[in-house]
Motif scaffolding. Sequence first.
Motif, mmCIF file in Angstrom:
data_model
loop_
_atom_site.group_PDB
_atom_site.id
_atom_site.type_symbol
_atom_site.label_atom_id
_atom_site.label_comp_id
_atom_site.label_asym_id
_atom_site.label_seq_id
_atom_site.Cartn_x
_atom_site.Cartn_y
_atom_site.Cartn_z
ATOM 1 N N ARG A 185 32.434 62.661 17.541
ATOM 2 C CA ARG A 185 34.060 62.736 17.271
ATOM 3 C C ARG A 185 34.654 61.318 17.302
ATOM 4 O O ARG A 185 35.423 61.166 16.698
ATOM 5 N N ALA A 186 34.033 60.781 18.286
ATOM 6 C CA ALA A 186 34.530 59.175 18.771
ATOM 7 C C ALA A 186 34.400 58.409 17.219
ATOM 8 O O ALA A 186 35.223 57.642 16.808
ATOM 9 N N VAL A 187 33.196 58.766 16.543
ATOM 10 C CA VAL A 187 32.662 57.798 15.205
ATOM 11 C C VAL A 187 33.951 58.339 14.329
ATOM 12 O O VAL A 187 34.554 57.396 13.434
ATOM 13 N N ASP A 188 33.931 59.854 14.229
ATOM 14 C CA ASP A 188 35.041 60.182 13.384
ATOM 15 C C ASP A 188 36.405 59.517 13.398
ATOM 16 O O ASP A 188 37.297 59.259 12.465
ATOM 17 N N GLU A 192 26.411 53.075 16.332
ATOM 18 C CA GLU A 192 25.310 52.737 16.751
ATOM 19 C C GLU A 192 24.936 53.428 17.978
ATOM 20 O O GLU A 192 23.954 54.022 18.478
ATOM 21 N N GLN A 193 26.120 53.718 18.963
ATOM 22 C CA GLN A 193 25.974 54.404 20.053
ATOM 23 C C GLN A 193 25.559 56.039 19.609
ATOM 24 O O GLN A 193 24.635 56.246 20.356
ATOM 25 N N HIS A 194 26.331 56.656 18.563
ATOM 26 C CA HIS A 194 26.028 57.761 18.227
ATOM 27 C C HIS A 194 24.639 57.845 17.599
ATOM 28 O O HIS A 194 23.732 58.868 18.102
ATOM 29 N N ALA A 195 23.898 56.765 16.889
ATOM 30 C CA ALA A 195 22.638 56.990 16.666
ATOM 31 C C ALA A 195 21.530 56.867 17.727
ATOM 32 O O ALA A 195 20.655 57.493 17.711
ATOM 33 N N ASP A 226 16.126 61.518 11.951
ATOM 34 C CA ASP A 226 16.857 61.385 10.655
ATOM 35 C C ASP A 226 18.157 61.132 10.742
ATOM 36 O O ASP A 226 18.763 60.489 10.120
ATOM 37 N N LEU A 227 18.903 61.846 11.603
ATOM 38 C CA LEU A 227 20.339 61.788 11.674
ATOM 39 C C LEU A 227 20.706 60.509 12.253
ATOM 40 O O LEU A 227 21.859 59.793 11.829
ATOM 41 N N ALA A 228 19.908 59.939 13.187
ATOM 42 C CA ALA A 228 19.966 58.578 13.607
ATOM 43 C C ALA A 228 19.985 57.633 12.657
ATOM 44 O O ALA A 228 20.827 56.756 12.620
ATOM 45 N N ASP A 229 18.992 57.792 11.828
ATOM 46 C CA ASP A 229 18.635 56.959 10.790
ATOM 47 C C ASP A 229 20.067 56.727 9.685
ATOM 48 O O ASP A 229 20.420 56.029 9.111
ATOM 49 N N ALA A 258 23.191 57.702 10.613
ATOM 50 C CA ALA A 258 24.318 56.650 11.308
ATOM 51 C C ALA A 258 24.040 55.248 11.347
ATOM 52 O O ALA A 258 25.085 54.361 11.057
ATOM 53 N N SER A 259 22.852 54.912 11.663
ATOM 54 C CA SER A 259 22.305 53.148 11.480
ATOM 55 C C SER A 259 22.567 52.764 10.117
ATOM 56 O O SER A 259 23.028 51.683 10.107
ATOM 57 N N GLY A 260 22.018 53.614 9.074
ATOM 58 C CA GLY A 260 22.294 53.137 7.737
ATOM 59 C C GLY A 260 23.742 53.083 7.554
ATOM 60 O O GLY A 260 24.129 52.037 6.829
#
Length: 170
Positions: free
Chosen positions: A75-78, A101-104, A114-117, A119-121
């Motif tokens: 949510r914070a990222v959005d 990056e926190q979310h990742a 895979d989801l972390a990658d 977000a990092s990407g």
Amino acid sequence: MQKAGCSVSEYLRSIVRDHVGLCDPAPSFDIAATPAKSIHELASRGDARGFAELAGLHHQRGLAGVEPAIIAYARAVDYARLAAAARGDRQDWLAFLYLLEQHASALREAGLGDLADMASGEAVAIAEFMADDGDDEIADMLASTADNLTPKALTVARELRDHAKGALTC
């Protein structure tokens, strides 16, 4: 981050702290003293401050364990994405990168590599655009963190950049 001696999110946190004056992206006014409805009202009008406040609120909720970190950080990222797009200043983009990056990190801890990658990407792609626009500090951060990025995150970053470049030239 072997050169810097820290993770990507720690490096981004130091940039945010140095340039925004905060340890972590956080609301600029006391959430307890301001009814949440007013924050949502600001955001519903497309106000960047409302988006940034909601990003900070959800980040704090994740830190405090009020809601699961992967949900709170998503949510914070959005909201941080909306704030950065609406206002477009460097501090908003730095907060957005930090929260990605926190979310990742939370996704990795939950076993969702895979989801972390992804977000990092996304963070890498945005950081590369910032570096291309002359942000030397972000360029240095990218250079020092490159060894810690997974091949999948780098692939996601390249695909996002290629897509953005194609979308911008259409």
